[in-house]
Each structure stands twice: as structure tokens, then as C-alpha cells.
Design a protein around this motif. Structure first.
Motif, mmCIF file in Angstrom:
data_model
loop_
_atom_site.group_PDB
_atom_site.id
_atom_site.type_symbol
_atom_site.label_atom_id
_atom_site.label_comp_id
_atom_site.label_asym_id
_atom_site.label_seq_id
_atom_site.Cartn_x
_atom_site.Cartn_y
_atom_site.Cartn_z
ATOM 1 N N LYS A 1 -16.617 -40.250 -50.789
ATOM 2 C CA LYS A 1 -15.275 -39.671 -50.854
ATOM 3 C C LYS A 1 -14.275 -40.617 -50.196
ATOM 4 N N LEU A 2 -13.021 -40.508 -50.630
ATOM 5 C CA LEU A 2 -11.940 -41.244 -49.977
ATOM 6 C C LEU A 2 -11.393 -40.363 -48.865
ATOM 7 N N MET A 3 -11.618 -40.747 -47.634
ATOM 8 C CA MET A 3 -11.227 -39.932 -46.487
ATOM 9 C C MET A 3 -10.207 -40.676 -45.639
ATOM 10 N N GLN A 4 -9.088 -39.981 -45.346
ATOM 11 C CA GLN A 4 -8.055 -40.544 -44.485
ATOM 12 C C GLN A 4 -8.220 -39.954 -43.094
ATOM 13 N N ILE A 5 -8.238 -40.808 -42.084
ATOM 14 C CA ILE A 5 -8.393 -40.361 -40.699
ATOM 15 C C ILE A 5 -7.099 -39.685 -40.264
ATOM 16 N N ILE A 6 -7.207 -38.417 -39.843
ATOM 17 C CA ILE A 6 -6.050 -37.667 -39.356
ATOM 18 C C ILE A 6 -6.003 -37.755 -37.838
ATOM 19 N N GLU A 7 -7.150 -37.516 -37.208
ATOM 20 C CA GLU A 7 -7.250 -37.588 -35.740
ATOM 21 C C GLU A 7 -8.606 -38.185 -35.377
ATOM 22 N N PHE A 8 -8.629 -38.900 -34.274
ATOM 23 C CA PHE A 8 -9.904 -39.389 -33.756
ATOM 24 C C PHE A 8 -9.848 -39.364 -32.243
ATOM 25 N N MET A 9 -11.017 -39.180 -31.628
ATOM 26 C CA MET A 9 -11.067 -39.150 -30.177
ATOM 27 C C MET A 9 -12.407 -39.727 -29.730
ATOM 28 N N HIS A 10 -12.343 -40.704 -28.843
ATOM 29 C CA HIS A 10 -13.561 -41.264 -28.272
ATOM 30 C C HIS A 10 -14.057 -40.314 -27.195
ATOM 31 N N VAL A 11 -15.349 -39.973 -27.252
ATOM 32 C CA VAL A 11 -15.928 -38.999 -26.330
ATOM 33 C C VAL A 11 -17.168 -39.605 -25.665
ATOM 34 N N LEU A 12 -17.303 -39.374 -24.368
ATOM 35 C CA LEU A 12 -18.501 -39.766 -23.635
ATOM 36 C C LEU A 12 -19.067 -38.502 -23.016
ATOM 37 N N GLN A 13 -20.228 -38.076 -23.520
ATOM 38 C CA GLN A 13 -20.828 -36.833 -23.048
ATOM 39 C C GLN A 13 -22.296 -37.090 -22.736
ATOM 40 N N ASN A 14 -22.690 -36.795 -21.506
ATOM 41 C CA ASN A 14 -24.072 -37.029 -21.057
ATOM 42 C C ASN A 14 -24.523 -38.459 -21.350
ATOM 43 N N LYS A 15 -23.660 -39.403 -21.053
ATOM 44 C CA LYS A 15 -23.917 -40.840 -21.226
ATOM 45 C C LYS A 15 -24.135 -41.245 -22.678
ATOM 46 N N ALA B 1 -22.022 -41.935 -26.135
ATOM 47 C CA ALA B 1 -20.676 -42.134 -26.655
ATOM 48 C C ALA B 1 -20.648 -41.857 -28.156
ATOM 49 N N TYR B 2 -19.600 -41.176 -28.577
ATOM 50 C CA TYR B 2 -19.382 -40.943 -30.007
ATOM 51 C C TYR B 2 -17.893 -40.765 -30.254
ATOM 52 N N VAL B 3 -17.528 -40.733 -31.530
ATOM 53 C CA VAL B 3 -16.135 -40.567 -31.913
ATOM 54 C C VAL B 3 -16.028 -39.277 -32.714
ATOM 55 N N ARG B 4 -15.180 -38.360 -32.241
ATOM 56 C CA ARG B 4 -14.922 -37.115 -32.972
ATOM 57 C C ARG B 4 -13.775 -37.398 -33.936
ATOM 58 N N VAL B 5 -14.000 -37.145 -35.216
ATOM 59 C CA VAL B 5 -13.044 -37.534 -36.251
ATOM 60 C C VAL B 5 -12.678 -36.334 -37.123
ATOM 61 N N LYS B 6 -11.377 -36.212 -37.398
ATOM 62 C CA LYS B 6 -10.881 -35.234 -38.366
ATOM 63 C C LYS B 6 -10.361 -36.051 -39.544
ATOM 64 N N MET B 7 -10.897 -35.763 -40.752
ATOM 65 C CA MET B 7 -10.566 -36.549 -41.935
ATOM 66 C C MET B 7 -10.106 -35.648 -43.069
ATOM 67 N N LYS B 8 -9.237 -36.198 -43.923
ATOM 68 C CA LYS B 8 -8.749 -35.468 -45.090
ATOM 69 C C LYS B 8 -9.222 -36.179 -46.349
ATOM 70 N N ASP B 9 -9.844 -35.427 -47.243
ATOM 71 C CA ASP B 9 -10.274 -35.959 -48.531
ATOM 72 C C ASP B 9 -9.029 -36.144 -49.398
ATOM 73 N N LEU B 10 -8.728 -37.369 -49.788
ATOM 74 C CA LEU B 10 -7.507 -37.650 -50.545
ATOM 75 C C LEU B 10 -7.565 -37.135 -51.977
ATOM 76 N N ARG B 11 -8.747 -36.838 -52.473
ATOM 77 C CA ARG B 11 -8.860 -36.319 -53.836
ATOM 78 C C ARG B 11 -8.718 -34.806 -53.883
ATOM 79 N N THR B 12 -9.257 -34.114 -52.891
ATOM 80 C CA THR B 12 -9.242 -32.645 -52.920
ATOM 81 C C THR B 12 -8.311 -32.031 -51.891
#
Length: 185
Positions: free
Chosen positions: A18-32, A34-45
Motif C-alpha cells: 500500500k501507499l502509506m503517508q506518515i501522519i505522526e511518528f514517535m520514537h519510543v524506548l520501553q523496557n530497553k 526501541a521502536y517507532v510508533r507510526v500513524k499512517m494514511k493509505d493514500l488510495r483508500t
């Protein structure tokens, strides 16, 4: 290719086909971890998805979206027709893909049409548009409060406006949320 840690707002990637546009992202460090929490919008739907991506996840293919200024000409019921003002080429976008945008389209309006290769994705309206409203007269005595009344745009879309707005008056409306902004000057 773009790595997970390099994602930014507005970037478009290919994700699960899918074609996904990043709306929001946040770098998270939890219990050592690391990951990135991402909110994305499908540009087709237009569907919005939230997910967590690990920094070790593979890189994503960056999708480059072209934008072209086009003029809205008319609607034939099943589709909306737009014209490139340089080449006079016309394109049609099915009505079901413009459910929100159709509330603010006016003949002759310039919009940005987004393309991915030759595929038409959607249109981007100006943030605010000037429209004429149809509304009932204010009730005597109600004009000094912050009361709102119903008004209909030319498209039939319902907007709440202050009591001092008169029938046939031109107002400015936000295309982002469909709310009254001000009187047109």
C-alpha cells in the motif's frame, strides 16, 4: 530505501503493498527496547492505520508522489472532471473517491491532484474556500449571543454559522474540518 528511524511526517512509503503517508511518528524506548510508533494514511483508500515498527525492521521503499495543479471543470454524476491548464488534458476521478472533497468543489477552482506514476490518488483542496450559503434569518434577540444556526453550502453541505450571517452571503469555510471561519471580504 528509507529506514524506520528516518521516517518523518509527510513521507510516503510502500508498506504491505500500500501507499502509506506518515501522519505522526514517535520514537519510543520501553523496557530497553526501541521502536517507532507510526500513524499512517493509505493514500488510495484514506484509511488510517497505527502500528509499531522496530528499528531493526527492514527499510521501506520510498514512494514519490507527483502533484499537479488542475482546474475543476464539472461533475457528470459518476465522476468529477479536472483539466490541466497547460496541456488542456482532462482526467476523471470517480465520485466515490471524493466523498469529503465534493462538499467544497466549485467550478473553476484550482486544486492539486496527486499522482503516483500514472495512477491518480486524490486531490488536495485549498485549506479554506469561499462559498455562498443558504440560511434562515436570525430570530430577533438572538444576534448578540454566540448562538449558531444551520447554513447550507452550494453543495448541500451543512455548516454551523453565527446568527448574523444572512441568506446568500459569502463566507469562508475550512476544508479540513468543514467549519465556518469568517465572512468573505
Amino acid at each position: 530505501m528509507i529506514k524506520v528511524n528516518d521516517l518523518k511526517n509527510g513521507v510516503v512509503i510502500e508498506y504491505d503493498g500500500k501507499l502509506m503517508q506518515i501522519i505522526e511518528f514517535m520514537h519510543v524506548l520501553q523496557n530497553k527496547v526501541a521502536y517507532v510508533r507510526v500513524k499512517m494514511k493509505d493514500l488510495r483508500t484514506g484509511a488510517v492505520t497505527e502500528t509499531a515498527l522496530k528499528g531493526s525492521d527492514s527499510a521501506f521503499k520510498r514512494a514519490f508522489i507527483d502533484k499537479k495543479s488542475m482546474q475543476y471543470i464539472y461533475a457528470d454524476g459518476a465522476a468529477y472532471v479536472f483539466m490541466d491548464q497547460e496541456t488542456y488534458e482532462q482526467i476523471e476521478i470517480p465520485a466515490e473517491r471524493l466523498e469529503w472533497e465534493k462538499n467544497f468543489l466549485k467550478e473553476g477552482m484550482e486544486v492539486m491532484v496527486q499522482f503516483y506514476g500514472t495512477e491518480i490518488l486524490n486531490i488536495v483542496l485549498p485549506d479554506k474556500v469561499s462559498v455562498v450559503v443558504t440560511t434562515e434569518p436570525a430570530v430577533a434577540g438572538n444576534t448578540k449571543t454566540n448562538s449558531l444556526k444551520d447554513a447550507f453550502l452550494e453543495s448541500g453541505f451543512l455548516v454551523k454559522v453565527p446568527m448574523f450571517i444572512e441568506n446568500g452571503e459569502e463566507i469562508i469555510v475550512s476544508t479540513l474540518n468543514g467549519e465556518y471561519v469568517s465572512r468573505a471580504k
